[in-house]
Write a protein that holds these residues in place. Sequence first.
Motif, short mmCIF file in Angstrom:
data_model
loop_
_atom_site.label_atom_id
_atom_site.label_comp_id
_atom_site.label_asym_id
_atom_site.label_seq_id
_atom_site.Cartn_x
_atom_site.Cartn_y
_atom_site.Cartn_z
N ARG A 82 2.27 6.28 0.92
CA ARG A 82 2.53 6.19 2.61
C ARG A 82 2.48 5.06 2.45
NH1 ARG A 82 2.72 9.69 6.43
NH2 ARG A 82 1.91 7.83 8.27
N SER A 83 2.48 4.31 1.73
CA SER A 83 2.95 2.87 0.77
C SER A 83 3.91 2.30 0.66
CB SER A 83 1.57 2.11 1.05
OG SER A 83 1.18 1.98 1.72
N MET A 227 -0.17 -1.02 12.11
CA MET A 227 -0.64 -0.72 10.93
C MET A 227 0.20 -1.42 10.18
SD MET A 227 -2.82 2.58 11.36
CE MET A 227 -1.61 3.76 11.81
N ASN A 228 1.06 -2.38 10.02
CA ASN A 228 1.59 -2.90 8.55
C ASN A 228 1.03 -2.85 7.24
OD1 ASN A 228 0.62 -5.18 10.35
ND2 ASN A 228 1.35 -6.25 9.06
N THR A 404 -2.94 -0.57 3.31
CA THR A 404 -2.72 0.78 3.34
C THR A 404 -2.41 1.70 4.66
OG1 THR A 404 -2.50 3.12 2.66
CG2 THR A 404 -4.83 1.73 2.11
N VAL A 405 -1.55 2.28 4.81
CA VAL A 405 -0.96 2.69 6.58
C VAL A 405 -1.12 4.12 5.44
CG1 VAL A 405 1.31 3.38 5.31
CG2 VAL A 405 0.89 2.64 7.96
N ALA A 415 -8.34 -2.73 -5.03
CA ALA A 415 -7.08 -3.12 -4.57
C ALA A 415 -6.51 -4.92 -4.75
CB ALA A 415 -5.93 -2.67 -2.89
N ALA A 416 -7.94 -5.44 -3.73
CA ALA A 416 -8.32 -6.53 -4.32
C ALA A 416 -8.41 -7.50 -5.55
CB ALA A 416 -9.81 -6.83 -3.58
N VAL A 417 -9.05 -5.96 -6.51
CA VAL A 417 -9.46 -6.34 -7.57
C VAL A 417 -7.60 -6.44 -8.35
CG1 VAL A 417 -10.53 -5.93 -10.11
CG2 VAL A 417 -11.50 -6.30 -8.07
N GLY A 418 -7.37 -5.55 -8.35
CA GLY A 418 -5.73 -5.40 -8.99
C GLY A 418 -5.06 -6.57 -8.52
#
Length: 547
Positions: A82-83, A227-228, A404-405, A415-418
């Motif tokens: 989706r993203s 939801m950008n 993430t939408v 996602a923050a770790v990556g």
Amino acid sequence: MLAVLRDEGVSKVFGNPGTTELPFVEALARSPEFGYVLGVQEASVVAMADGYARATRRPAFVSLHAAAGLANGLAGLLNANRSRTPLVVTAGQQDRRHLLHDPMLSGDLPGLARAAVKQAVEVQHARDLPVLLRRAFALAVRPPAGPVLLSIPMDLLEEETHVGPPPPRSRRGGTAPAAGWREAAALLAGAAAPAVVAGDGVGRDDALAEMVAVAEALGATVFHQPMNDGVDFPTTHPLYAKTLEPRNSAIRSALDGHDVVFVVGTRAFTAHHYEPGSPIPEGTSVVQLDDDPDEPGRVFPVALGLVGGIRATLAELAGALAGRVRDAPARTEAAGRKHAAGRAALRDRALAAYGDAPMDPLAAVHAVVAGIPDDAVVVEEAITSGVLLRRLLPLRRPRSYVHTVGGGLGHGIGAAVGARLGDPSRPVVAVLGDGCTLFGLQGLWSAARYDVPVVFVVMNNGEYRTLKETVGRRGRIGDGRCAGLDLNPPELDFTEAARFFGVEAVRAGSARQVTEAVAKAVAGGRPFLVDVPVTGAETRPAGAPSR
């Protein structure tokens, strides 16, 4: 396989290994140029890869284990799809000689993944693996970008067979401006009250400067898509209004009065709940630009649909529109006064609500923002608090916001770790809801294992607040009560959970302490969690203006 990965620029493999991947992980151990980033659950693995791919702007490589491991990673793959995050994902299939007996963890891996990825293929011959791997990397980045899956049987990886040198990497040219951009320039220049909906394609194509130039040339009011996922327009710009709410009626209301709307790089309009009617007001014309040929006109009719490179097309439009609209400076000045007044009122309301825990959510979010440095990347998975965060957070730099939408919960921690692994030059602060944190809690283990300096801020209201708000909007259902919407009791103390995984943590006792804790944690250079107890609903002081 390793030669292709090396040539594709892969330096990190995100994975959780199982028996069917043993030939691969054994080979990695003999190849020190690859780092194996271990996650203790596949949802965290895929989320880390997603954040890493966005930060590095190239496909991330993921290794999952058989059917069950792939199933655990499906929410992350749906989010990436989706993203439009490019991922190349391999899943270890059982030995082909064993499949006849329906062994544990075997199954139709491509069939399982097909709804969540761009393409899913099971490799049948060792000689085909190099070509299919090259093809997966090329397909992952081709618009619309997304994840691609290869199912690889264990015995295939152990084959001794002549495959020749891997095929060389193919170079692809840039995406050209969309045909019809001159006609689009004429339609936009002729608008009496233009608006822009800046979608995530703008941020993905590094087209912020070009988007700003077009908006300024028109004097157009600018909205972020609902939801950008990223920064698609500077939120401090005079022309910036807000993020559109994910409801058709709210979008229609925001766009009402605009005769021409320029929709750029967004997957139509992502409405969260069904509402009758179009998101486009009656009598409003739409010009839509996307690099995905399926998007223009897919959901609502457009006066003109453009397919091509977003950055390249916006650059052409900016040049053609410069100085062409005489009212543009006056429109910009008027919009700036209106939008600045609205932001000032919101800040005043937040400051007036400062107090001790449990805190007013608007005050708590304002306190978090006050502790975040200007160069930080903010990863947001906070649902209701995230709506407030978008309204308060000043975003000027590209790639400063990650969301993430897709809506699959548990994305934020990984996602923050990556994101921090992908770009160590910028601090990363993750703002998370308590429910979202529980979905992705295992990601804290990887943060501690690799000492990744991310600050995790948990907005802890002890309930599924967004569901309660939805019930309120829909009116009474039965007696107005719903089961399963409260996380307390027992009260969730996320400092205890963080310490279990080896992450230092503190619980804030007031809004002022939130700011201090976030700022100190960012400067500390270690993974750190701040637990922020908040009330469910915003509590306005007497005499304060309503929303």
